[in-house]
Design a protein around this motif. Structure first.
Motif, PDB file in Angstrom:
ATOM      1  N   SER A  53       0.917  -1.075   0.028  1.00  0.00           N
ATOM      2  CA  SER A  53      -0.155   0.150  -0.188  1.00  0.00           C
ATOM      3  C   SER A  53       0.855   1.294   0.095  1.00  0.00           C
ATOM      4  O   SER A  53       0.227   2.195  -0.143  1.00  0.00           O
ATOM      5  N   HIS A  54       2.162   1.130   0.404  1.00  0.00           N
ATOM      6  CA  HIS A  54       2.979   2.125   0.301  1.00  0.00           C
ATOM      7  C   HIS A  54       4.700   1.727   0.051  1.00  0.00           C
ATOM      8  O   HIS A  54       4.816   0.811   0.542  1.00  0.00           O
ATOM      9  N   PHE A  55       5.035   2.281  -0.611  1.00  0.00           N
ATOM     10  CA  PHE A  55       6.659   1.865  -1.016  1.00  0.00           C
ATOM     11  C   PHE A  55       7.462   3.096  -1.328  1.00  0.00           C
ATOM     12  O   PHE A  55       6.965   4.007  -2.576  1.00  0.00           O
ATOM     13  N   ASP A  56       8.691   3.191  -0.791  1.00  0.00           N
ATOM     14  CA  ASP A  56       9.350   4.465  -0.901  1.00  0.00           C
ATOM     15  C   ASP A  56      10.921   4.270  -0.406  1.00  0.00           C
ATOM     16  O   ASP A  56      11.162   4.307   0.779  1.00  0.00           O
ATOM     17  N   LEU A  57      11.666   3.690  -1.299  1.00  0.00           N
ATOM     18  CA  LEU A  57      13.048   3.027  -1.051  1.00  0.00           C
ATOM     19  C   LEU A  57      14.038   3.920  -2.024  1.00  0.00           C
ATOM     20  O   LEU A  57      13.556   4.639  -3.072  1.00  0.00           O
ATOM     21  N   GLU A  58      15.147   3.964  -1.552  1.00  0.00           N
ATOM     22  CA  GLU A  58      16.428   4.653  -2.193  1.00  0.00           C
ATOM     23  C   GLU A  58      16.358   3.976  -3.488  1.00  0.00           C
ATOM     24  O   GLU A  58      16.455   2.769  -3.816  1.00  0.00           O
ATOM     25  N   PRO A  59      16.546   4.837  -4.788  1.00  0.00           N
ATOM     26  CA  PRO A  59      16.498   4.280  -6.049  1.00  0.00           C
ATOM     27  C   PRO A  59      18.073   3.754  -6.186  1.00  0.00           C
ATOM     28  O   PRO A  59      18.866   4.315  -5.927  1.00  0.00           O
ATOM     29  N   SER A  60      18.324   2.827  -7.111  1.00  0.00           N
ATOM     30  CA  SER A  60      19.525   2.346  -7.599  1.00  0.00           C
ATOM     31  C   SER A  60      19.574   1.689  -8.822  1.00  0.00           C
ATOM     32  O   SER A  60      18.692   0.897  -9.041  1.00  0.00           O
ATOM     33  N   TYR A  61      20.551   1.402  -9.421  1.00  0.00           N
ATOM     34  CA  TYR A  61      20.525   0.688 -10.653  1.00  0.00           C
ATOM     35  C   TYR A  61      20.594  -0.865 -10.306  1.00  0.00           C
ATOM     36  O   TYR A  61      21.194  -1.318  -9.618  1.00  0.00           O
ATOM     37  N   LEU A  62      19.281  -1.584 -10.784  1.00  0.00           N
ATOM     38  CA  LEU A  62      19.291  -2.940 -10.500  1.00  0.00           C
ATOM     39  C   LEU A  62      18.978  -3.237  -9.175  1.00  0.00           C
ATOM     40  O   LEU A  62      19.336  -4.325  -8.679  1.00  0.00           O
ATOM     41  N   CYS A  63      18.598  -2.081  -8.177  1.00  0.00           N
ATOM     42  CA  CYS A  63      18.433  -2.103  -6.762  1.00  0.00           C
ATOM     43  C   CYS A  63      19.564  -2.763  -6.204  1.00  0.00           C
ATOM     44  O   CYS A  63      19.365  -3.793  -5.304  1.00  0.00           O
ATOM     45  N   GLU A  64      20.772  -2.354  -6.351  1.00  0.00           N
ATOM     46  CA  GLU A  64      21.948  -2.467  -5.859  1.00  0.00           C
ATOM     47  C   GLU A  64      21.875  -2.088  -4.339  1.00  0.00           C
ATOM     48  O   GLU A  64      22.594  -2.495  -3.564  1.00  0.00           O
ATOM     49  N   TYR A  65      21.246  -0.916  -3.946  1.00  0.00           N
ATOM     50  CA  TYR A  65      21.418  -0.373  -2.542  1.00  0.00           C
ATOM     51  C   TYR A  65      20.505  -0.853  -1.741  1.00  0.00           C
ATOM     52  O   TYR A  65      20.623  -1.870  -1.156  1.00  0.00           O
ATOM     53  N   ASP A  66      19.295  -0.407  -1.683  1.00  0.00           N
ATOM     54  CA  ASP A  66      18.218  -0.665  -0.705  1.00  0.00           C
ATOM     55  C   ASP A  66      17.247  -1.573  -1.772  1.00  0.00           C
ATOM     56  O   ASP A  66      16.856  -1.016  -2.684  1.00  0.00           O
ATOM     57  N   TYR A  67      16.555  -2.532  -1.094  1.00  0.00           N
ATOM     58  CA  TYR A  67      15.557  -2.962  -1.893  1.00  0.00           C
ATOM     59  C   TYR A  67      14.830  -3.960  -0.984  1.00  0.00           C
ATOM     60  O   TYR A  67      14.945  -4.049   0.293  1.00  0.00           O
ATOM     61  N   VAL A  68      13.598  -4.513  -1.612  1.00  0.00           N
ATOM     62  CA  VAL A  68      12.756  -5.514  -1.030  1.00  0.00           C
ATOM     63  C   VAL A  68      12.673  -6.726  -1.931  1.00  0.00           C
ATOM     64  O   VAL A  68      12.434  -6.433  -3.243  1.00  0.00           O
ATOM     65  N   LYS A  69      13.028  -8.014  -1.490  1.00  0.00           N
ATOM     66  CA  LYS A  69      12.893  -9.195  -2.110  1.00  0.00           C
ATOM     67  C   LYS A  69      11.984 -10.060  -1.663  1.00  0.00           C
ATOM     68  O   LYS A  69      11.747 -10.531  -0.449  1.00  0.00           O
ATOM     69  N   VAL A  70      11.068 -10.649  -2.524  1.00  0.00           N
ATOM     70  CA  VAL A  70      10.061 -11.603  -2.169  1.00  0.00           C
ATOM     71  C   VAL A  70      10.610 -12.906  -2.774  1.00  0.00           C
ATOM     72  O   VAL A  70      10.836 -12.989  -3.953  1.00  0.00           O
ATOM     73  N   GLU A  71      10.638 -13.973  -1.929  1.00  0.00           N
ATOM     74  CA  GLU A  71      10.934 -15.254  -2.348  1.00  0.00           C
ATOM     75  C   GLU A  71       9.841 -16.281  -1.962  1.00  0.00           C
ATOM     76  O   GLU A  71       9.072 -16.158  -0.974  1.00  0.00           O
ATOM     77  N   ALA A  72      10.061 -17.396  -2.560  1.00  0.00           N
ATOM     78  CA  ALA A  72       9.407 -18.532  -2.091  1.00  0.00           C
ATOM     79  C   ALA A  72       9.832 -19.951  -2.883  1.00  0.00           C
ATOM     80  O   ALA A  72      10.184 -19.860  -3.995  1.00  0.00           O
ATOM     81  N   GLU A  73      10.066 -20.840  -2.158  1.00  0.00           N
ATOM     82  CA  GLU A  73      10.717 -22.094  -2.506  1.00  0.00           C
ATOM     83  C   GLU A  73      11.913 -21.709  -3.175  1.00  0.00           C
ATOM     84  O   GLU A  73      12.236 -22.660  -4.218  1.00  0.00           O
ATOM     85  N   GLY A  74      12.860 -21.165  -2.886  1.00  0.00           N
ATOM     86  CA  GLY A  74      14.238 -20.669  -3.257  1.00  0.00           C
ATOM     87  C   GLY A  74      14.305 -20.108  -4.655  1.00  0.00           C
ATOM     88  O   GLY A  74      15.230 -19.762  -5.254  1.00  0.00           O
ATOM     89  N   GLU A  75      12.999 -19.490  -4.991  1.00  0.00           N
ATOM     90  CA  GLU A  75      12.787 -18.553  -6.383  1.00  0.00           C
ATOM     91  C   GLU A  75      12.654 -17.279  -5.876  1.00  0.00           C
ATOM     92  O   GLU A  75      11.614 -16.896  -4.880  1.00  0.00           O
ATOM     93  N   VAL A  76      13.010 -16.217  -6.625  1.00  0.00           N
ATOM     94  CA  VAL A  76      12.842 -14.825  -6.310  1.00  0.00           C
ATOM     95  C   VAL A  76      11.398 -14.556  -7.258  1.00  0.00           C
ATOM     96  O   VAL A  76      11.325 -14.641  -8.293  1.00  0.00           O
ATOM     97  N   LEU A  77      10.407 -14.134  -6.687  1.00  0.00           N
ATOM     98  CA  LEU A  77       9.298 -13.894  -7.057  1.00  0.00           C
ATOM     99  C   LEU A  77       9.107 -12.428  -7.582  1.00  0.00           C
ATOM    100  O   LEU A  77       8.498 -12.021  -8.555  1.00  0.00           O
ATOM    101  N   ALA A  78       9.870 -11.313  -6.824  1.00  0.00           N
ATOM    102  CA  ALA A  78       9.712 -10.099  -7.273  1.00  0.00           C
ATOM    103  C   ALA A  78      11.089  -9.256  -6.550  1.00  0.00           C
ATOM    104  O   ALA A  78      11.389  -9.596  -5.344  1.00  0.00           O
ATOM    105  N   LEU A  79      11.626  -8.469  -7.142  1.00  0.00           N
ATOM    106  CA  LEU A  79      12.611  -7.591  -6.458  1.00  0.00           C
ATOM    107  C   LEU A  79      12.232  -6.007  -6.678  1.00  0.00           C
ATOM    108  O   LEU A  79      12.059  -5.490  -7.866  1.00  0.00           O
ATOM    109  N   PHE A  80      11.997  -5.174  -5.606  1.00  0.00           N
ATOM    110  CA  PHE A  80      11.548  -3.736  -5.845  1.00  0.00           C
ATOM    111  C   PHE A  80      12.530  -3.074  -4.962  1.00  0.00           C
ATOM    112  O   PHE A  80      13.273  -3.097  -3.874  1.00  0.00           O
ATOM    113  N   CYS A  81      12.633  -1.540  -5.714  1.00  0.00           N
ATOM    114  CA  CYS A  81      13.193  -0.381  -5.157  1.00  0.00           C
ATOM    115  C   CYS A  81      13.004   0.760  -5.801  1.00  0.00           C
ATOM    116  O   CYS A  81      12.071   0.495  -6.708  1.00  0.00           O
TER     117      CYS A  81
END
Length: 374
Positions: A53-81
């Motif tokens: 509902s809200h998302f505000d993280l430091e931007p970076s190339y390919l999310c190298e700095y700050d990020y949120v990663k969603v995973e399940a069963e060893g696979e990455v479902l999403a990577l956000f920044c």
């Protein structure tokens, strides 16, 4: 000199049907050098839907700095920044993330510095029922016949005449009470030529009178699950006749004609819990021992007239007019002989003797002829 300490935490969120996750200090700016993971699980039979509902993280190339990663069963479902979508970073916006099963993890990571103040994120998750019947999460969960979904799970049922196997998904049959006693007939796998039941063991018994020998012939549409390297490890047909065994048979080529030399045959069919093969059908016939046609006594009539007879066949003797049929000193109208299981006749043929009335008429005619007037 100050020392920066990385905050590394892992939080378990178990068996909750819904909830919220947020970055540390939200809605105030999140701390630097922080790694935080939430492991979320819901009861079996459910999936997890996650959105931000809200998302505000430091931007970076390919999310190298700050990020949120969603995973399940060893696979990455999403990577956000970042704050808004660009070519090198992605924000969740209105995207909804669905876990393949009943668990997922969310990893938040921040580096050692932020050029601006970023407020972080607020995420929400909820458990949603899995309709296993329409979208089975695993091929092994498929029901053989009917699938019924309920909140948190599913169950299987079978068509009339079938029983649910102990694996609670396979439909099997009881098929071990068939005894075939006619001299010819047909038997087959259940539902042939439709796929045969799984997880079943079927016994069929063919039993004809002693003296007959059973001959088996399979339908050309033979189709039993096999293996390219191992002989019939899954499903097979096996035949026992007396002390002899034939098979196991499987594959898509029918066995050749089987002469059993026995009047009793058992047909055993085994199927495992997989496969969609069409099965088999066989026709059986029985042939008896052969008896050669007996010699026909003089003045005798034989019915029926054949060059060869089979076990259980019989022939009937009668005599020509003017003759009487005699057997073991007894005068008879007719006499029957039967072809026996060992290829011999039940007795020797009778004989036909000229009747007394015929002899008297012949003598009287001769006497009258000799004493006629000149």
């Amino acid at each position: 000199m100050s020392v920066l300490v990385v905050l590394l935490l892992s939080l378990a969120v178990d068996a909750q049907m819904y909830g919220s996750l947020q970055s540390p200090n939200f809605p105030d700016p999140y701390p630097r050098e922080t790694v935080l993971r939430w492991n979320v699980s819901v009861p079996d039979g459910f999936q997890i839907k996650l959105y931000f509902s809200h998302f505000d993280l430091e931007p970076s190339y390919l999310c190298e700095y700050d990020y949120v990663k969603v995973e399940a069963e060893g696979e990455v479902l999403a990577l956000f920044c970042g704050r808004e979508e660009t070519d090198t970073e992605a924000v969740p916006a209105q995207q909804i993330i669905t876990s393949p099963r009943n668990s997922l993890s969310l990893l938040f990571s921040s580096d050692f510095s932020n050029e601006e103040r970023y407020s972080g994120f607020m995420a929400h998750y909820s458990a949603v029922d899995v309709d296993e019947c329409s979208e089975p999460p695993d091929e092994d969960l498929l029901c053989d016949h009917f699938c019924h979904n309920y909140i948190g799970g599913y169950y299987c049922s079978c068509r009339h005449g079938y029983l649910l196997h102990s694996d609670n998904r396979t439909c099997r049959v009881e098929c071990s009470d068939g005894v075939f006693m006619e001299r010819s007939g047909v038997l087959s796998s259940v539902d042939f030529p439709s796929p045969y039941p799984k997880s079943s063991e079927c016994w069929y018994r063919i039993e004809v009178d002693p003296g007959f020998r059973l001959l088996l012939q399979f339908d050309p549409r033979f189709d039993v699950e096999d293996h390219p390297d191992v002989s019939c490890p899954y499903d097979h047909v096996r035949i026992t006749a007396g002390s002899r065994q034939f098979g196991p048979f499987c594959g898509d080529r029918p066995p050749g004609e089987i002469q059993t030399d026995s009047n009793v045959v058992s047909v055993f069919f085994h199927s495992d819990n997989s496969g969609e093969n069409r099965g088999w059908r066989l026709t059986y016939t029985s042939t008896g021992s052969k008896c050669l046609a007996p010699d026909t006594p003089p003045n005798a009539l034989l019915t029926p007239v054949q060059s060869e007879y089979s076990f259980k066949d019989h022939i009937l003797f009668t005599c020509s007019p003017g003759y009487t049929l005699l057997k073991d000193g007894e005068s008879l109208d007719h006499y029957q002989m039967d072809c026996q299981s060992d290829g011999s006749w039940s007795s020797s043929p009778p004989r036909c003797q000229k009747t007394d009335s015929g002899r008297r008429r012949s003598s009287l005619s001769s006497l009258l002829t000799n004493h006629s007037p000149d």
